[in-house]
Scaffold this active site. Sequence first.
Site, PDB file in Angstrom:
ATOM      1  CE  LYS A 117      -2.400   6.535  -9.809  1.00  0.00           C
ATOM      2  NZ  LYS A 117      -3.496   6.767  -8.881  1.00  0.00           N
ATOM      3  N   GLY A 155     -12.408   8.199  -7.680  1.00  0.00           N
ATOM      4  CA  GLY A 155     -13.240   9.066  -6.852  1.00  0.00           C
ATOM      5  C   GLY A 155     -14.715   8.704  -6.828  1.00  0.00           C
ATOM      6  CB  ALA A 176      -9.236   4.275  -9.023  1.00  0.00           C
ATOM      7  N   GLY A 177     -11.580   3.563  -6.944  1.00  0.00           N
ATOM      8  CA  GLY A 177     -12.939   3.034  -6.906  1.00  0.00           C
ATOM      9  C   GLY A 177     -13.434   2.606  -5.539  1.00  0.00           C
ATOM     10  CG  ASN A 186      -6.341  10.917  -2.606  1.00  0.00           C
ATOM     11  OD1 ASN A 186      -5.470  11.528  -3.223  1.00  0.00           O
ATOM     12  ND2 ASN A 186      -6.935  11.487  -1.567  1.00  0.00           N
ATOM     13  CB  THR A 187     -11.770  10.028  -3.305  1.00  0.00           C
ATOM     14  OG1 THR A 187     -10.996  10.621  -4.345  1.00  0.00           O
ATOM     15  CG2 THR A 187     -13.012  10.864  -3.073  1.00  0.00           C
TER      16      THR A 187
END
Lengths: 71, 257
Positions: free
Chosen positions: B99, B160, B186-187, B208-209
């Site tokens: 990545k 995040g 992301a997001g 992830n977050t």
Amino acid sequence: MAESAFNITLNGEPYRLEGDARLPALIDRLKMRPQRIAVEINRRIVPKSEYAATILAAGDEVEIINFVGGG
Amino acid sequence: MDTPLELGGRKFSSRLIVGTGKYKDFEQTRRAVEESGAEIVTVAVRRVNITDRKSENLLDYLDPKRYQILPNTAGCYTAEEAVRTCRLAREVGVGEMVKLEVIGDQKTLFPDVPATIEAAKILVKEGFKVLPYITDDPVTCLRLAELGCAAVMPLAAPIGSGLGIRNPYNLAIIIEQAKVPVIVDAGVGTASDAAYAMELGCDAILMNTAIAGAKDPLAMARAMKLAVEAGRLAYGAGRIERRLYATASSPITGMIQ
């Protein structure tokens, strides 16, 4: 046998290397396993097949990385 | 039955890719990944901690034989750093898939587009299967696909942030043009964001977050798994057109008088 005592830079910090100066000995001393890490010496990646024959020298800049949690 | 996700020459049945950061410990990481059903997991490449040596390693909890490990270049601000990180990551021995992220700004963590393209060119030439995290810009995504990236990974919102899909129209264009898989990276904040992204037609989602930062990460991991599946199904099923006025669901004839 490569018996010696000298300083290297290990992951950006000064590190005193005593005794066996071969790379596998250092990996062992740090309780690391070759299949979990990658090693760079003086900006050159050391393939795992070359670990056994790699002997560290005074002033070497060694980077040892592993995987940590990340996104 | 859904078709598998084809990525870098491999097939995956899960369309959810999860990160391994921000968890309490390795055990929680392992359980969250398990709940998510993900088959691809991202990891970061960092110096081994020399002063505080624990012999435990993340890969002891996420078997590389079971999971496709996807090392990232998080924290890299130049193409050179990112390329160096990928070369090291490959040497660990978990494959060629990386990545790529080259960050352009500390506050937003938005990608440095020219540097990402520069790094991608080098990595593709060196045989990496490159998955670049990139701005949701259709032209940039086209360029990255043309130069040989295995997928494009436009952001939905800042890393995040949990803001969700900020620009569904750009994503729709990227997806329509795409010659390689589109992975929203992301997001995402919650399950409905994930479902929405899949309904737009993206091939997979990386997060992830949203999972690790939830009050109950294991429950959220499962919610995300279901949301990605639901969104994918709905995309395949084909949603109805939006209309301004009602159309009755029950027959308008045969009413009692």
